[in-house]
Write a protein that holds these residues in place. Structure first.
Motif, PDB file in Angstrom:
ATOM      1  N   UNK A 110       0.844  -1.194   0.000  1.00 11.25           N
ATOM      2  CA  UNK A 110       0.000   0.000   0.000  1.00 11.25           C
ATOM      3  C   UNK A 110       0.877   1.241   0.000  1.00 11.25           C
ATOM      4  N   UNK A 111       0.248   2.372  -0.116  1.00  8.25           N
ATOM      5  CA  UNK A 111       0.984   3.633  -0.026  1.00  8.25           C
ATOM      6  C   UNK A 111       1.473   3.817   1.411  1.00  8.25           C
ATOM      7  N   UNK A 112       2.634   4.412   1.549  1.00 10.00           N
ATOM      8  CA  UNK A 112       3.198   4.698   2.870  1.00 10.00           C
ATOM      9  C   UNK A 112       2.616   6.030   3.319  1.00 10.00           C
ATOM     10  N   UNK A 113       1.938   6.019   4.480  1.00  6.09           N
ATOM     11  CA  UNK A 113       1.207   7.200   4.939  1.00  6.09           C
ATOM     12  C   UNK A 113       1.669   7.630   6.321  1.00  6.09           C
ATOM     13  N   UNK A 114       1.756   8.945   6.533  1.00  4.69           N
ATOM     14  CA  UNK A 114       2.021   9.492   7.860  1.00  4.69           C
ATOM     15  C   UNK A 114       0.681   9.577   8.580  1.00  4.69           C
ATOM     16  N   UNK A 115       0.590   8.944   9.748  1.00  2.00           N
ATOM     17  CA  UNK A 115      -0.673   8.995  10.485  1.00  2.00           C
ATOM     18  C   UNK A 115      -0.575   9.835  11.755  1.00  2.00           C
ATOM     19  N   UNK A 116       0.640  10.224  12.145  1.00  2.00           N
ATOM     20  CA  UNK A 116       0.813  11.090  13.300  1.00  2.00           C
ATOM     21  C   UNK A 116       2.090  11.904  13.119  1.00  2.00           C
ATOM     22  N   UNK A 123       6.340  11.271  14.978  1.00  2.00           N
ATOM     23  CA  UNK A 123       6.096  10.798  13.619  1.00  2.00           C
ATOM     24  C   UNK A 123       5.777   9.312  13.654  1.00  2.00           C
ATOM     25  N   UNK A 124       4.698   8.939  12.975  1.00  4.30           N
ATOM     26  CA  UNK A 124       4.265   7.552  12.910  1.00  4.30           C
ATOM     27  C   UNK A 124       3.811   7.277  11.484  1.00  4.30           C
ATOM     28  N   UNK A 125       4.378   6.241  10.873  1.00  7.83           N
ATOM     29  CA  UNK A 125       4.131   5.918   9.470  1.00  7.83           C
ATOM     30  C   UNK A 125       3.472   4.548   9.403  1.00  7.83           C
ATOM     31  N   UNK A 126       2.502   4.419   8.504  1.00 11.56           N
ATOM     32  CA  UNK A 126       1.772   3.170   8.339  1.00 11.56           C
ATOM     33  C   UNK A 126       1.902   2.663   6.912  1.00 11.56           C
ATOM     34  N   UNK A 127       1.997   1.317   6.771  1.00  9.20           N
ATOM     35  CA  UNK A 127       1.958   0.678   5.462  1.00  9.20           C
ATOM     36  C   UNK A 127       1.489  -0.757   5.635  1.00  9.20           C
ATOM     37  N   UNK A 128       1.166  -1.408   4.536  1.00 12.60           N
ATOM     38  CA  UNK A 128       0.737  -2.804   4.560  1.00 12.60           C
ATOM     39  C   UNK A 128       1.829  -3.662   3.941  1.00 12.60           C
ATOM     40  N   UNK A 129       2.213  -4.713   4.641  1.00 10.96           N
ATOM     41  CA  UNK A 129       3.226  -5.648   4.185  1.00 10.96           C
ATOM     42  C   UNK A 129       2.538  -6.905   3.675  1.00 10.96           C
ATOM     43  N   UNK A 130       2.873  -7.305   2.451  1.00 16.17           N
ATOM     44  CA  UNK A 130       2.308  -8.530   1.880  1.00 16.17           C
ATOM     45  C   UNK A 130       3.403  -9.587   1.835  1.00 16.17           C
ATOM     46  N   UNK A 131       3.180 -10.709   2.516  1.00 16.05           N
ATOM     47  CA  UNK A 131       4.093 -11.841   2.470  1.00 16.05           C
ATOM     48  C   UNK A 131       3.402 -12.970   1.717  1.00 16.05           C
ATOM     49  N   UNK A 132       4.075 -14.095   1.583  1.00 17.50           N
ATOM     50  CA  UNK A 132       3.483 -15.240   0.887  1.00 17.50           C
ATOM     51  C   UNK A 132       2.290 -15.800   1.662  1.00 17.50           C
ATOM     52  N   UNK A 133       2.302 -15.667   2.995  1.00 18.62           N
ATOM     53  CA  UNK A 133       1.244 -16.241   3.820  1.00 18.62           C
ATOM     54  C   UNK A 133       0.061 -15.310   4.039  1.00 18.62           C
TER      55      UNK A 133
END
Length: 86
Positions: free
Chosen positions: A12-18, A22-32
């Motif tokens: 996903x896009x890397x987003x600043x949420x705070x 500073x706090x950054x959020x993203x989604x990591x996709x693995x094989x599982x």
């Protein structure tokens, strides 16, 4: 506290949420499965390095909300289109 080490891609896009701290959020996709990840340590540097669909290796732990808190990371193939103005 249980630590995990994972490899995958940024899904996903890397987003600043705070901003404080500073706090950054993203989604990591693995094989599982997919993980919701938060970066607090060195978050501005992570924003510079990370791009969507970039390969990444992370080390971290889970919080009470089952979000993965990233302690260490390595983004692969970081700067592909680097140009210098002279």
């Amino acid at each position: 506290m249980e630590y995990v080490s994972l490899k995958g891609i940024i899904n996903s896009a890397v987003k600043v949420i705070s901003f404080t701290p500073y706090l950054v959020r993203f989604e990591l996709k693995t094989a599982e499965q997919n993980y919701n990840c938060l970066v607090a340590k060195d978050a501005l540097n992570f924003m510079y390095l990370a791009e969507e669909s970039a390969p990444i290796a992370i080390f971290g732990h889970f919080n009470k909300r089952h979000q993965l808190i990233v302690d260490k990371y390595h983004v692969k193939n970081v700067i592909q289109n680097f140009s210098v103005v002279r």
